[in-house]
Design an enzyme around this catalytic site. Structure first.
Site: not given
Length: 216
Positions: A44-46
């Site tokens: 998700v952070c990517t």
């Protein structure tokens, strides 16, 4: 410490993927957005870092600096930036703070003072490091929001909120729900009808306490 709207955000020194910074000095006279992440190389952070990278022209247009914080070291950040660029097709042109000491996460009240990173830790150990802070040139916190690890942040909404904040500061108005640039704004209740007419010209009275006007 606990951060509240209009409080001056903590200053700190840190290593980043673009070298060392002192936070308030780095902000300078700009608006700034600090957005945090619990771990590098997470799915998700990517996607979120990719979204921020793709919006580089939008941040610049609004005179706003962006900076990421992730609970890993500089070398991990640099390797992760390659994945982010592969995913998004955009270069990560903003710094990423190395917060493996948890100093920044604790200063911004995202983790308790006794938090630490155990051996073999997972993102769940720093799951609350998922916040966005919009900061004014006066170094005061203007808006904050926190998301769970499973829900990607909506950067279109963050842009919209930034537009609204900059508009309200510049013109001394408020904005209604779902407001976007070009729509009518709200005249604050503290402004009398006489002063409102002098300051804003013609306006619409929807309710005695709700008056709308276009920005001219």
């Amino acid at each position: 410490m606990s951060l509240r709207i209009n409080a001056v955000v903590p200053d700190f020194e840190a290593d980043t993927s673009q070298g060392p910074i002192r936070f308030h000095e780095w902000i300078g006279d700009s608006w700034a957005i600090l957005f945090s992440h619990p771990k590098d190389f997470t799915p998700v952070c990517t996607t979120e870092f990719g979204a921020v990278a793709q919006l580089s022209a939008e941040w610049e247009k609004r005179g706003t600096k962006v900076i990421g914080v992730s609970v890993d070291g500089v070398e991990d950040h640099k390797r992760w930036a390659t994945d982010i660029q592969t995913f998004s097709g955009s270069e990560v042109g903003f710094p990423i703070v190395a917060d493996d000491s948890l100093n920044v996460s604790k200063l911004f009240d995202m983790l308790p003072e006794d938090a630490y990173l155990p051996d073999g830790r997972t993102p769940a150990h720093s799951a609350t490091v998922r916040s966005v802070f919009i900061i004014g040139p006066d170094k005061q916190l203007k808006l904050s929001m926190t998301y769970p690890m499973t829900v990607g942040r909506n950067f279109a909404e963050i842009l919209r909120a930034l537009d609204a904040l900059q508009t309200t500061v510049k013109y001394g108005v408020a904005t209604p729900a779902d407001w976007t640039v070009g729509q009518d704004v709200i005249i604050p209740p503290s402004v009398s009808n006489e002063d409102a007419k002098q300051k804003y010209g013609e306006y619409e009275t929807v309710l005695p306490y709700l008056r709308k006007t276009p920005l001219r």
